[in-house]
Design a protein around this motif. Structure first.
Motif, PDB file in Angstrom:
ATOM      1  N   VAL A 142       0.842  -1.189   0.000  1.00 27.90           N
ATOM      2  CA  VAL A 142       0.000   0.000   0.000  1.00 27.90           C
ATOM      3  C   VAL A 142       0.879   1.241   0.000  1.00 27.90           C
ATOM      4  N   PRO A 143       0.705   2.133  -0.968  1.00 22.51           N
ATOM      5  CA  PRO A 143       1.483   3.380  -0.943  1.00 22.51           C
ATOM      6  C   PRO A 143       1.089   4.239   0.245  1.00 22.51           C
ATOM      7  N   GLY A 144       2.058   4.694   1.004  1.00 24.05           N
ATOM      8  CA  GLY A 144       1.809   5.629   2.096  1.00 24.05           C
ATOM      9  C   GLY A 144       1.146   5.016   3.313  1.00 24.05           C
ATOM     10  N   GLY A 145       1.179   3.724   3.476  1.00 22.02           N
ATOM     11  CA  GLY A 145       0.584   3.101   4.652  1.00 22.02           C
ATOM     12  C   GLY A 145      -0.901   2.873   4.480  1.00 22.02           C
ATOM     13  N   LEU A 146      -1.556   2.612   5.565  1.00 13.75           N
ATOM     14  CA  LEU A 146      -2.973   2.266   5.520  1.00 13.75           C
ATOM     15  C   LEU A 146      -3.878   3.465   5.269  1.00 13.75           C
ATOM     16  N   ASN A 147      -3.363   4.681   5.451  1.00 10.68           N
ATOM     17  CA  ASN A 147      -4.185   5.887   5.268  1.00 10.68           C
ATOM     18  C   ASN A 147      -4.123   6.444   3.858  1.00 10.68           C
ATOM     19  N   GLY A 148      -3.500   5.723   2.938  1.00 12.59           N
ATOM     20  CA  GLY A 148      -3.395   6.215   1.569  1.00 12.59           C
ATOM     21  C   GLY A 148      -2.067   6.905   1.310  1.00 12.59           C
ATOM     22  N   TYR A 149      -1.936   7.499   0.168  1.00 12.34           N
ATOM     23  CA  TYR A 149      -0.680   8.124  -0.249  1.00 12.34           C
ATOM     24  C   TYR A 149      -0.383   9.353   0.593  1.00 12.34           C
ATOM     25  N   THR A 150       0.835   9.424   1.134  1.00 10.34           N
ATOM     26  CA  THR A 150       1.228  10.551   1.982  1.00 10.34           C
ATOM     27  C   THR A 150       2.022  11.600   1.225  1.00 10.34           C
ATOM     28  N   GLY A 151       2.497  11.255   0.034  1.00 14.27           N
ATOM     29  CA  GLY A 151       3.324  12.186  -0.709  1.00 14.27           C
ATOM     30  C   GLY A 151       4.782  12.121  -0.313  1.00 14.27           C
ATOM     31  N   ALA A 152       5.103  11.370   0.729  1.00 14.63           N
ATOM     32  CA  ALA A 152       6.485  11.268   1.204  1.00 14.63           C
ATOM     33  C   ALA A 152       7.229  10.117   0.546  1.00 14.63           C
ATOM     34  N   GLY A 153       6.561   9.378  -0.322  1.00 11.71           N
ATOM     35  CA  GLY A 153       7.210   8.276  -1.008  1.00 11.71           C
ATOM     36  C   GLY A 153       7.359   7.030  -0.153  1.00 11.71           C
ATOM     37  N   GLN A 154       6.620   6.951   0.935  1.00 10.58           N
ATOM     38  CA  GLN A 154       6.696   5.780   1.802  1.00 10.58           C
ATOM     39  C   GLN A 154       5.599   4.785   1.435  1.00 10.58           C
ATOM     40  N   THR A 155       5.914   3.516   1.590  1.00  8.33           N
ATOM     41  CA  THR A 155       4.929   2.471   1.356  1.00  8.33           C
ATOM     42  C   THR A 155       4.970   1.490   2.523  1.00  8.33           C
ATOM     43  N   SER A 156       3.945   0.688   2.629  1.00  6.63           N
ATOM     44  CA  SER A 156       3.951  -0.383   3.628  1.00  6.63           C
ATOM     45  C   SER A 156       3.557  -1.676   2.928  1.00  6.63           C
ATOM     46  N   ALA A 157       4.026  -2.784   3.458  1.00  8.59           N
ATOM     47  CA  ALA A 157       3.722  -4.087   2.889  1.00  8.59           C
ATOM     48  C   ALA A 157       3.572  -5.092   4.027  1.00  8.59           C
ATOM     49  N   THR A 158       2.744  -6.094   3.784  1.00 10.61           N
ATOM     50  CA  THR A 158       2.501  -7.123   4.783  1.00 10.61           C
ATOM     51  C   THR A 158       2.932  -8.472   4.221  1.00 10.61           C
ATOM     52  N   PRO A 159       3.868  -9.144   4.904  1.00 11.61           N
ATOM     53  CA  PRO A 159       4.270 -10.465   4.411  1.00 11.61           C
ATOM     54  C   PRO A 159       3.173 -11.496   4.676  1.00 11.61           C
ATOM     55  N   ALA A 160       3.149 -12.533   3.864  1.00  9.52           N
ATOM     56  CA  ALA A 160       2.166 -13.600   4.033  1.00  9.52           C
ATOM     57  C   ALA A 160       2.461 -14.395   5.295  1.00  9.52           C
ATOM     58  N   SER A 161       1.445 -15.040   5.810  1.00  8.38           N
ATOM     59  CA  SER A 161       1.621 -15.905   6.974  1.00  8.38           C
ATOM     60  C   SER A 161       2.442 -17.123   6.587  1.00  8.38           C
ATOM     61  N   PRO A 162       3.255 -17.625   7.501  1.00  8.28           N
ATOM     62  CA  PRO A 162       4.024 -18.836   7.202  1.00  8.28           C
ATOM     63  C   PRO A 162       3.113 -20.063   7.184  1.00  8.28           C
ATOM     64  N   ARG A 163       3.675 -21.187   6.808  1.00 11.54           N
ATOM     65  CA  ARG A 163       2.913 -22.439   6.821  1.00 11.54           C
ATOM     66  C   ARG A 163       2.390 -22.670   8.238  1.00 11.54           C
TER      67      ARG A 163
END
Length: 55
Positions: free
Chosen positions: A24-45
């Protein structure tokens, strides 16, 4: 005495794949304009087992 019994077995991510569930660009609140993104890794087995006995 007869008792109804249910056995459950569930496995997620059987191949133990490594991937991102979302990016997600800019975290969960949408694009912040700061070029930051967030990502969530998948759950392990994971394996879950349960037994349900009706008394």
């Amino acid at each position: 005495m007869k008792r109804d019994t249910v056995y459950r077995l569930e496995m997620t991510n059987v191949g133990n794949e490594h991937y991102w569930t979302n990016i997600v660009p800019g975290g969960l609140n949408g694009y912040t304009g700061a070029g930051q993104t967030s990502a969530t890794p998948a759950s392990p087995r994971m394996l879950q087992a349960s037994i349900q006995v009706d008394l």
